[in-house]
Enzyme design. Structure first.
Site, PDB file in Angstrom:
ATOM      1  N   TRP A 123       0.841  -1.114   0.261  1.00  0.00           N
ATOM      2  CA  TRP A 123       0.051  -0.058   0.057  1.00  0.00           C
ATOM      3  C   TRP A 123       0.874   1.342   0.007  1.00  0.00           C
ATOM      4  CZ3 TRP A 123      -4.429  -0.612  -1.820  1.00  0.00           C
ATOM      5  CH2 TRP A 123      -5.158  -1.756  -1.650  1.00  0.00           C
ATOM      6  N   LYS A 174     -11.997  -1.269   7.760  1.00  0.00           N
ATOM      7  CA  LYS A 174     -11.153  -2.113   8.581  1.00  0.00           C
ATOM      8  C   LYS A 174     -11.502  -2.300   9.979  1.00  0.00           C
ATOM      9  CE  LYS A 174      -8.007  -2.174   5.014  1.00  0.00           C
ATOM     10  NZ  LYS A 174      -8.001  -3.416   4.018  1.00  0.00           N
ATOM     11  N   ASP A 182      -1.085   6.880   6.229  1.00  0.00           N
ATOM     12  CA  ASP A 182      -2.005   6.064   5.953  1.00  0.00           C
ATOM     13  C   ASP A 182      -2.385   4.949   7.150  1.00  0.00           C
ATOM     14  OD1 ASP A 182      -3.879   4.017   5.044  1.00  0.00           O
ATOM     15  OD2 ASP A 182      -3.033   3.663   3.315  1.00  0.00           O
TER      16      ASP A 182
END
Length: 422
Positions: free
Chosen positions: A159, A256, A232
């Site tokens: 990511w 999440k 992030d």
């Protein structure tokens, strides 16, 4: 068919822990009445609530990386309020985002999030759309004055690598450190040794790599002139206390730990809002949303409402310090089982940076054994354990809402599987 004696002989001490309890019948929930409407069509009666939900037992454990498991109490409350939201006669999904009911809901969600993370008044809280992936572009567009401005990235997994590559379109992004050579199983041992550019507009990290299972336990100090750190935090957002004042920007997809898919949360320092590059699309400009209290256009109302319920639940648990203790305990049980398996199960991540949220592991016997493990686990009610398609193996995502009983059942199954398949 195996005889009862043979079945008993095949049982292991841990296999006896794997039987799912029989769901208990629960009382049928009453659907709140709502104002009568004249319709020229037949309307089906609402389905009765699941006996599992009524009994407080869902029957399965969802180890998916996202969208992920949500607290059962949150889902039950949303179910109860779905048709008639708190006496309004409307569902939260059909009311105006500019009405008083939703206005109160979004303000309460923001206030509770600020309380959970102790967000200072120096920072805006924004409810956005587009996922964290959209923030890969929004961050450099808002924080860099032009595409020529440098920005530093710690590339610790898939990511953060994607964030770096996207940022190269809107900034002179460079890699301050990369874990690619070690297959993204580590983090910088010495933050001071990273190759930071003092002229960079910001230093970007991914605080928890969902795919590779590495997590920052502390954060690097940016060496850029503005001292801007960007993170992030999608897969460990609200899993532990964070000193928000250390960050110029935090962003996270909600799916999440704090809600369903569809809403992205950004916490951005107010003095960084309003200097976006001229090419910035209106929906990617933080000022657009800050000036309009996240209501510039129709927001993901239902997703924000669910986030609000999750924030209430986290506060009721005692806040993020208590939540972190629970997460440490759950992860500790799972990692201890892996490490005590004499190499049967292997977690490739360096121990000091193992994630509390996403636990990847492989089986020494190989891919076929992993497929068997995942299939048998699913039959026992443990779902979504397959590793990400880019790395394979097994991955157990044990976010805030994963109950301790789910991890205990998984480790019992792991021990039983090893005993049956030496």
């Amino acid at each position: 068919m195996a005889s009862p004696a043979a079945a008993a002989a095949a049982a292991t001490p841990n296999s006896m822990l794997l039987h799912r309890p029989s769901p208990k019948a629960g009382p049928s929930a009453r659907v709140p009445a709502r104002a009568a409407r004249i319709r020229c069509q037949a309307v089906a009666a609402p389905a009765a609530p699941s006996p599992l939900a009524a009994a407080g037992e869902r029957g399965v454990y969802n180890f998916a990386a996202g969208p992920a498991t949500l607290p059962l109490s949150v889902l039950q409350r949303a179910q109860a309020e779905l048709v008639d939201y708190r006496g309004s006669g409307m569902s939260i999904m059909e009311m105006s985002h500019r009405g008083k009911e939703f206005d109160a809901a979004i303000k309460k969600a923001e206030a509770d999030l600020r309380a959970l993370l102790a967000v200072p008044d120096t920072h805006e809280v924004l409810f956005l759309q587009g996922g964290a992936t959209t923030q890969f572009a929004a961050a450099p567009l808002n924080l860099c004055a032009s595409p020529a401005d440098p920005a530093d990235f710690v590339v610790s997994g898939s990511w953060s690598d994607k964030a770096f590559k996207e940022a190269k379109k809107y900034s002179a992004a460079s890699v301050a450190w990369s874990g690619k050579a070690a297959k993204y199983t580590s983090l910088p041992a010495d933050f001071g040794a990273m190759s930071q550019n003092p002229e960079a507009r910001f230093l970007h990290i991914c605080s928890n790599e969902t795919i590779h299972g590495v997590e920052f336990k502390d954060y690097p100090e940016p060496r850029n002139e503005a001292g801007l750190l960007v993170a992030d935090m999608s897969s460990n957002f609200c899993s532990k206390p964070v000193d928000v004042s250390r960050f110029g920007l935090i962003y996270a997809g909600a799916q999440k730990n704090v809600g369903p898919s569809g809403v992205t949360i950004a916490i951005v320092r107010k003095d960084l809002v309003g200097s976006a590059q001229p090419i910035t699309p209106v929906m990617l400009d933080y000022k657009t949303h800050a000036d309009n209290a996240s209501l510039y256009n129709t927001p993901p109302c239902f997703a924000i409402y669910i986030c609000g319920l999750v924030f209430e639940d986290l506060l009721a648990q005692g806040g993020l310090a208590e939540v972190e203790k629970k997460n440490q305990h759950k992860a500790g049980i799972l990692y201890d089982t892996i490490d005590a398996s004499a190499g049967y199960f292997v977690c490739p991540v360096d121990k000091p940076v193992r994630s509390l949220m996403n636990v990847p592991f492989t089986l020494a016997k190989g891919a076929d054994s992993e497929k068997q493990f995942i299939a048998e686990a699913a039959k026992e009610g443990m779902l979504q354990l397959k590793g990400h398609r880019s790395v394979g193996g097994v991955r157990a995502s044990i976010y805030n809402a994963m109950p301790l009983s789910g991890v205990e059942k998984l480790v019992a199954f792991m021990k039983d599987f090893q005993a049956r398949n030496p």
